[in-house]
Motif scaffolding. Structure first.
Motif, PDB file in Angstrom:
ATOM      1  N   ARG A  49       0.902  -1.305   0.029  1.00 53.66           N
ATOM      2  CA  ARG A  49       0.019   0.182   0.086  1.00 53.66           C
ATOM      3  C   ARG A  49       0.821   1.354   0.042  1.00 53.66           C
ATOM      4  N   ALA A  50       1.842   1.086   0.580  1.00 54.40           N
ATOM      5  CA  ALA A  50       2.776   2.502   0.705  1.00 54.40           C
ATOM      6  C   ALA A  50       3.369   2.787  -0.671  1.00 54.40           C
ATOM      7  N   CYS A  51       3.837   1.486  -1.466  1.00 54.36           N
ATOM      8  CA  CYS A  51       4.361   1.850  -2.925  1.00 54.36           C
ATOM      9  C   CYS A  51       3.383   2.397  -3.545  1.00 54.36           C
ATOM     10  N   GLU A  52       2.100   1.594  -3.512  1.00 52.67           N
ATOM     11  CA  GLU A  52       0.790   2.366  -4.317  1.00 52.67           C
ATOM     12  C   GLU A  52       0.603   3.472  -4.204  1.00 52.67           C
ATOM     13  N   MET A  53       0.537   4.034  -2.713  1.00 57.81           N
ATOM     14  CA  MET A  53       0.159   5.270  -2.678  1.00 57.81           C
ATOM     15  C   MET A  53       1.526   6.309  -3.111  1.00 57.81           C
ATOM     16  N   PHE A  54       2.779   5.875  -2.849  1.00 62.73           N
ATOM     17  CA  PHE A  54       3.828   6.650  -3.453  1.00 62.73           C
ATOM     18  C   PHE A  54       3.690   6.861  -4.837  1.00 62.73           C
ATOM     19  N   LEU A  55       3.489   5.831  -5.636  1.00 61.90           N
ATOM     20  CA  LEU A  55       3.219   5.994  -7.179  1.00 61.90           C
ATOM     21  C   LEU A  55       1.996   6.841  -7.404  1.00 61.90           C
ATOM     22  N   GLN A  56       1.050   6.761  -6.668  1.00 64.64           N
ATOM     23  CA  GLN A  56      -0.021   7.829  -6.834  1.00 64.64           C
ATOM     24  C   GLN A  56       0.196   9.150  -6.635  1.00 64.64           C
ATOM     25  N   ILE A  57       1.078   9.353  -5.441  1.00 66.79           N
ATOM     26  CA  ILE A  57       1.516  10.737  -5.000  1.00 66.79           C
ATOM     27  C   ILE A  57       2.326  11.404  -6.106  1.00 66.79           C
ATOM     28  N   LYS A  58       3.227  10.580  -6.694  1.00 67.01           N
ATOM     29  CA  LYS A  58       4.131  11.130  -7.692  1.00 67.01           C
ATOM     30  C   LYS A  58       3.336  11.447  -9.058  1.00 67.01           C
ATOM     31  N   GLU A  59       2.408  10.645  -9.481  1.00 66.03           N
ATOM     32  CA  GLU A  59       1.431  10.892 -10.707  1.00 66.03           C
ATOM     33  C   GLU A  59       0.721  11.957 -10.214  1.00 66.03           C
ATOM     34  N   LEU A  60       0.251  12.352  -9.098  1.00 65.44           N
ATOM     35  CA  LEU A  60      -0.475  13.627  -8.781  1.00 65.44           C
ATOM     36  C   LEU A  60       0.454  14.718  -8.834  1.00 65.44           C
ATOM     37  N   GLU A  61       1.492  14.682  -8.433  1.00 66.38           N
ATOM     38  CA  GLU A  61       2.620  15.836  -8.355  1.00 66.38           C
ATOM     39  C   GLU A  61       2.837  16.201  -9.843  1.00 66.38           C
ATOM     40  N   SER A  62       2.947  15.094 -10.709  1.00 68.39           N
ATOM     41  CA  SER A  62       3.305  15.319 -12.121  1.00 68.39           C
ATOM     42  C   SER A  62       2.284  15.954 -12.941  1.00 68.39           C
ATOM     43  N   LYS A  63       0.902  15.630 -12.361  1.00 67.89           N
ATOM     44  CA  LYS A  63      -0.473  16.340 -12.916  1.00 67.89           C
ATOM     45  C   LYS A  63      -0.341  17.738 -12.693  1.00 67.89           C
ATOM     46  N   VAL A  64      -0.051  17.995 -11.303  1.00 67.97           N
ATOM     47  CA  VAL A  64      -0.089  19.290 -10.784  1.00 67.97           C
ATOM     48  C   VAL A  64       0.919  20.205 -11.409  1.00 67.97           C
ATOM     49  N   ALA A  65       2.068  19.699 -11.656  1.00 63.71           N
ATOM     50  CA  ALA A  65       3.078  20.514 -12.133  1.00 63.71           C
ATOM     51  C   ALA A  65       2.537  21.003 -13.679  1.00 63.71           C
ATOM     52  N   THR A  66       1.871  19.875 -14.457  1.00 62.41           N
ATOM     53  CA  THR A  66       1.391  20.217 -15.617  1.00 62.41           C
ATOM     54  C   THR A  66       0.350  21.341 -15.635  1.00 62.41           C
ATOM     55  N   LEU A  67      -0.568  21.229 -14.747  1.00 58.80           N
ATOM     56  CA  LEU A  67      -1.619  22.279 -14.608  1.00 58.80           C
ATOM     57  C   LEU A  67      -0.970  23.654 -14.306  1.00 58.80           C
ATOM     58  N   ASN A  68       0.223  23.512 -13.500  1.00 57.99           N
ATOM     59  CA  ASN A  68       0.906  24.879 -13.157  1.00 57.99           C
ATOM     60  C   ASN A  68       1.400  25.550 -14.505  1.00 57.99           C
ATOM     61  N   GLU A  69       1.896  24.701 -15.250  1.00 54.65           N
ATOM     62  CA  GLU A  69       2.518  25.152 -16.533  1.00 54.65           C
ATOM     63  C   GLU A  69       1.541  25.660 -17.454  1.00 54.65           C
ATOM     64  N   LEU A  70       0.195  24.982 -17.443  1.00 55.40           N
ATOM     65  CA  LEU A  70      -0.535  25.311 -18.392  1.00 55.40           C
ATOM     66  C   LEU A  70      -1.110  26.572 -17.691  1.00 55.40           C
ATOM     67  N   SER A  71      -1.561  27.006 -16.622  1.00 51.54           N
ATOM     68  CA  SER A  71      -1.744  28.297 -16.017  1.00 51.54           C
ATOM     69  C   SER A  71      -1.034  29.316 -16.318  1.00 51.54           C
ATOM     70  N   LEU A  72       0.313  28.965 -16.471  1.00 48.03           N
ATOM     71  CA  LEU A  72       1.533  30.069 -16.759  1.00 48.03           C
ATOM     72  C   LEU A  72       1.245  30.361 -18.202  1.00 48.03           C
ATOM     73  N   ILE A  73       1.141  29.475 -18.930  1.00 46.39           N
ATOM     74  CA  ILE A  73       0.573  29.795 -20.339  1.00 46.39           C
ATOM     75  C   ILE A  73      -0.398  30.280 -20.823  1.00 46.39           C
ATOM     76  N   LEU A  74      -1.608  30.105 -20.183  1.00 38.70           N
ATOM     77  CA  LEU A  74      -2.826  30.742 -20.116  1.00 38.70           C
ATOM     78  C   LEU A  74      -2.521  32.216 -19.683  1.00 38.70           C
ATOM     79  N   GLN A  75      -1.958  32.664 -18.440  1.00 41.78           N
ATOM     80  CA  GLN A  75      -1.852  33.774 -18.245  1.00 41.78           C
ATOM     81  C   GLN A  75      -0.928  34.617 -19.244  1.00 41.78           C
ATOM     82  N   LYS A  76      -0.060  34.103 -19.847  1.00 40.94           N
ATOM     83  CA  LYS A  76       0.897  34.755 -20.955  1.00 40.94           C
ATOM     84  C   LYS A  76      -0.081  35.190 -21.788  1.00 40.94           C
ATOM     85  N   LEU A  77      -0.975  34.237 -22.247  1.00 43.65           N
ATOM     86  CA  LEU A  77      -1.810  34.462 -23.527  1.00 43.65           C
ATOM     87  C   LEU A  77      -2.791  35.638 -23.232  1.00 43.65           C
ATOM     88  N   THR A  78      -3.229  35.580 -22.102  1.00 52.57           N
ATOM     89  CA  THR A  78      -4.309  36.709 -21.596  1.00 52.57           C
ATOM     90  C   THR A  78      -3.718  38.013 -21.358  1.00 52.57           C
TER      91      THR A  78
END
Length: 81
Positions: A49-78
């Motif tokens: 369970r610790a391994c599975e949760m750690f993998l999920q955390i890493k996946e979510l961190e990656s998604k958050v980083a992608t969303l942050n990048e997208l947010s910056l791009i949208l801010q630049k465009l606006t």
């Protein structure tokens, strides 16, 4: 015994580029416990369970980083509009 592809410890380390020691530090196990589980493919339920949760955390961190990048791009465009 499961195939190496099914070994959660090996899969987690390979996917995240971690050593057994590094994985152990992150999920609260000793390098020896991680290594033994990887070798024997006998992983306790809490370790699994610790391994599975750690993998999920890493996946979510990656998604958050992608969303942050997208947010910056949208801010630049606006700003340019």
């Amino acid at each position: 015994m499961a195939k190496n592809d099914d070994n959660l410890i090996k899969k987690t380390c390979k996917e995240l580029g971690l050593t057994y020691r590094e994985l152990g530090e992150r999920i609260g196990y000793s390098e020896e416990a991680i290594s033994k589980s990887a070798r024997t493919n006998k992983i306790s339920v809490p370790m699994q369970r610790a391994c599975e949760m750690f993998l999920q955390i890493k996946e979510l961190e990656s998604k958050v980083a992608t969303l942050n990048e997208l947010s910056l791009i949208l801010q630049k465009l606006t700003i340019k509009a």
